[in-house]
Design an enzyme around this catalytic site. Sequence first.
Site, PDB file in Angstrom:
ATOM      1  N   TYR A   1      -7.190  11.171   0.129  1.00 53.69           N
ATOM      2  CA  TYR A   1      -6.563  11.064  -1.202  1.00 53.69           C
ATOM      3  C   TYR A   1      -5.874  12.374  -1.589  1.00 53.69           C
ATOM      4  CZ  TYR A   1      -8.172   6.374  -2.038  1.00 53.69           C
ATOM      5  OH  TYR A   1      -8.323   5.009  -1.955  1.00 53.69           O
TER       6      TYR A   1
ATOM      7  N   ASN B   1       0.235   0.096  -7.951  1.00 54.33           N
ATOM      8  CA  ASN B   1       0.416   1.433  -7.395  1.00 54.33           C
ATOM      9  C   ASN B   1      -0.442   2.439  -8.151  1.00 54.33           C
ATOM     10  OD1 ASN B   1       2.272   0.191  -5.784  1.00 54.33           O
ATOM     11  ND2 ASN B   1       4.035   0.830  -7.000  1.00 54.33           N
TER      12      ASN B   1
ATOM     13  N   HIS C   1      -4.981  -0.913 -10.215  1.00 60.44           N
ATOM     14  CA  HIS C   1      -5.800  -0.297  -9.154  1.00 60.44           C
ATOM     15  C   HIS C   1      -6.079   1.169  -9.428  1.00 60.44           C
ATOM     16  CE1 HIS C   1      -4.385  -3.641  -6.181  1.00 60.44           C
ATOM     17  NE2 HIS C   1      -5.178  -4.083  -7.126  1.00 60.44           N
TER      18      HIS C   1
ATOM     19  N   CYS D   1     -16.529  10.867 -11.744  1.00 61.78           N
ATOM     20  CA  CYS D   1     -17.840  11.131 -11.117  1.00 61.78           C
ATOM     21  C   CYS D   1     -18.267   9.849 -10.412  1.00 61.78           C
ATOM     22  CB  CYS D   1     -18.873  11.505 -12.182  1.00 61.78           C
ATOM     23  SG  CYS D   1     -20.551  11.526 -11.526  1.00 61.78           S
TER      24      CYS D   1
HETATM   25  N1  APR Z   1      12.050  -2.730  -2.002  1.00 61.87           N
HETATM   26  C1  APR Z   1      11.350  -3.883  -2.193  1.00 61.87           C
HETATM   27  N2  APR Z   1      10.261  -4.233  -1.462  1.00 61.87           N
HETATM   28  C2  APR Z   1       9.887  -3.378  -0.489  1.00 61.87           C
HETATM   29  C3  APR Z   1      10.546  -2.152  -0.222  1.00 61.87           C
HETATM   30  C4  APR Z   1      11.674  -1.842  -1.036  1.00 61.87           C
HETATM   31  N3  APR Z   1      12.386  -0.716  -0.872  1.00 61.87           N
HETATM   32  N4  APR Z   1       9.909  -1.533   0.809  1.00 61.87           N
HETATM   33  C5  APR Z   1       8.884  -2.337   1.177  1.00 61.87           C
HETATM   34  N5  APR Z   1       8.878  -3.438   0.406  1.00 61.87           N
HETATM   35  C6  APR Z   1       7.927  -4.547   0.433  1.00 61.87           C
HETATM   36  C7  APR Z   1       7.354  -4.875   1.784  1.00 61.87           C
HETATM   37  O1  APR Z   1       8.167  -5.840   2.425  1.00 61.87           O
HETATM   38  C8  APR Z   1       5.992  -5.461   1.404  1.00 61.87           C
HETATM   39  O2  APR Z   1       6.080  -6.854   1.200  1.00 61.87           O
HETATM   40  O3  APR Z   1       6.852  -4.131  -0.353  1.00 61.87           O
HETATM   41  C9  APR Z   1       5.680  -4.796   0.064  1.00 61.87           C
HETATM   42  C10 APR Z   1       4.567  -3.786   0.166  1.00 61.87           C
HETATM   43  O4  APR Z   1       3.412  -4.492   0.467  1.00 61.87           O
HETATM   44  P1  APR Z   1       2.027  -3.705   0.701  1.00 61.87           P
HETATM   45  O5  APR Z   1       2.250  -2.548   1.591  1.00 61.87           O
HETATM   46  O6  APR Z   1       1.015  -4.762   1.028  1.00 61.87           O
HETATM   47  O7  APR Z   1       1.689  -3.079  -0.724  1.00 61.87           O
HETATM   48  P2  APR Z   1       1.081  -3.831  -1.949  1.00 61.87           P
HETATM   49  O8  APR Z   1       1.574  -5.236  -2.029  1.00 61.87           O
HETATM   50  O9  APR Z   1       1.309  -2.958  -3.118  1.00 61.87           O
HETATM   51  O10 APR Z   1      -0.482  -3.846  -1.618  1.00 61.87           O
HETATM   52  C11 APR Z   1      -1.321  -4.339  -2.655  1.00 61.87           C
HETATM   53  O11 APR Z   1      -3.224  -3.738  -1.359  1.00 61.87           O
HETATM   54  O12 APR Z   1      -3.797  -2.101   0.061  1.00 61.87           O
HETATM   55  C12 APR Z   1      -4.095  -2.634  -1.176  1.00 61.87           C
HETATM   56  O13 APR Z   1      -4.819  -1.656  -3.209  1.00 61.87           O
HETATM   57  C13 APR Z   1      -3.798  -1.632  -2.258  1.00 61.87           C
HETATM   58  O14 APR Z   1      -2.458  -1.823  -4.246  1.00 61.87           O
HETATM   59  C14 APR Z   1      -2.510  -2.134  -2.858  1.00 61.87           C
HETATM   60  C15 APR Z   1      -2.618  -3.614  -2.627  1.00 61.87           C
END
Ligand code: APR
Length: 246
Positions: free
Chosen positions: A67, A102, A119, A127
């Site tokens: 982190y 995010n 999240h 703590c």
């Molecule tokens: N514009 C739009 N979409 C995008 C871009 C962009 N520039 N770049 C990537 N993406 C899309 C990808 O295609 C994917 O579908 O964003 C999505 C990201 O997905 P993840 O990596 O799964 O992220 P997220 O959906 O936020 O994950 C949800 O999962 O890991 C846990 O707690 C964590 O908050 C997170 C949650």
Amino acid sequence: MEIDTGLVEVLQHARHVAVLTGAGVSAESGIPTFRDAQTGMWARFSPEDLASPEAFRRNPQLVWEWYAWRRELVAHAVPNPGHLALAELERHVPRITLITQNVDGLHQRAGSSAPIELHGNIGRVTCSVEGTVVDRWAASADDLPPRCPRCGAYLRPDVVWFGELLPAAALAAAWEAAQSCDLFLSVGTSGLVEPAASLPRLALQAGATVAVINLDVTTAARPPLYTINAPSGVLLPALLRAAWPG
Ligand code: APR
């Protein structure tokens, strides 16, 4: 960029727009998404290996350092045009509810007034026993994670780990927004992690128009569902310019 005029009209007349963002919105700020491969020394780990209470129990120092690395990434990142467009929405639409998965705080830095952080936020530390936010602690290079100044337990990032419950108030506010908005924008999320993943469907069932903006959208859609395959940093500013050209 050509945007469906039906969607633009819904946005122009919306009284309440709810937005759910995921890691994709921060990708153009240089922050890797969860589905991107981890890089450098973290390449051999997946987020599931590090973002869980079990991982923290097993190796608190490793989790704290991951982190710390991500906090460093975020400190050097700046909000991109997608974040800025979402902040600008507040000037045009009577009610905006921004719900984010995010933890990077970029929506606040872009000017969004009160994002719902489903999240948590890696800028805050709590703590690990008391659960309360800790603002200051004694820095110690050789004892990581640092300790709670009140009870001596390890400190941890104020984020929701896999297997943990989301903050109830945040979840309730997100649920209410999905059911009361005219337009729901799902931006940059793979829609794999519950309960956030259910919000767009909830909005659709409640009668809202839903637009899914992503890079890997495959489903064909018809109103009141729109799917747009485009980077959020390009699409969101274009959507605002189409709705409010002045
Ligand atoms: N514009 C739009 N979409 C995008 C871009 C962009 N520039 N770049 C990537 N993406 C899309 C990808 O295609 C994917 O579908 O964003 C999505 C990201 O997905 P993840 O990596 O799964 O992220 P997220 O959906 O936020 O994950 C949800 O999962 O890991 C846990 O707690 C964590 O908050 C997170 C949650």
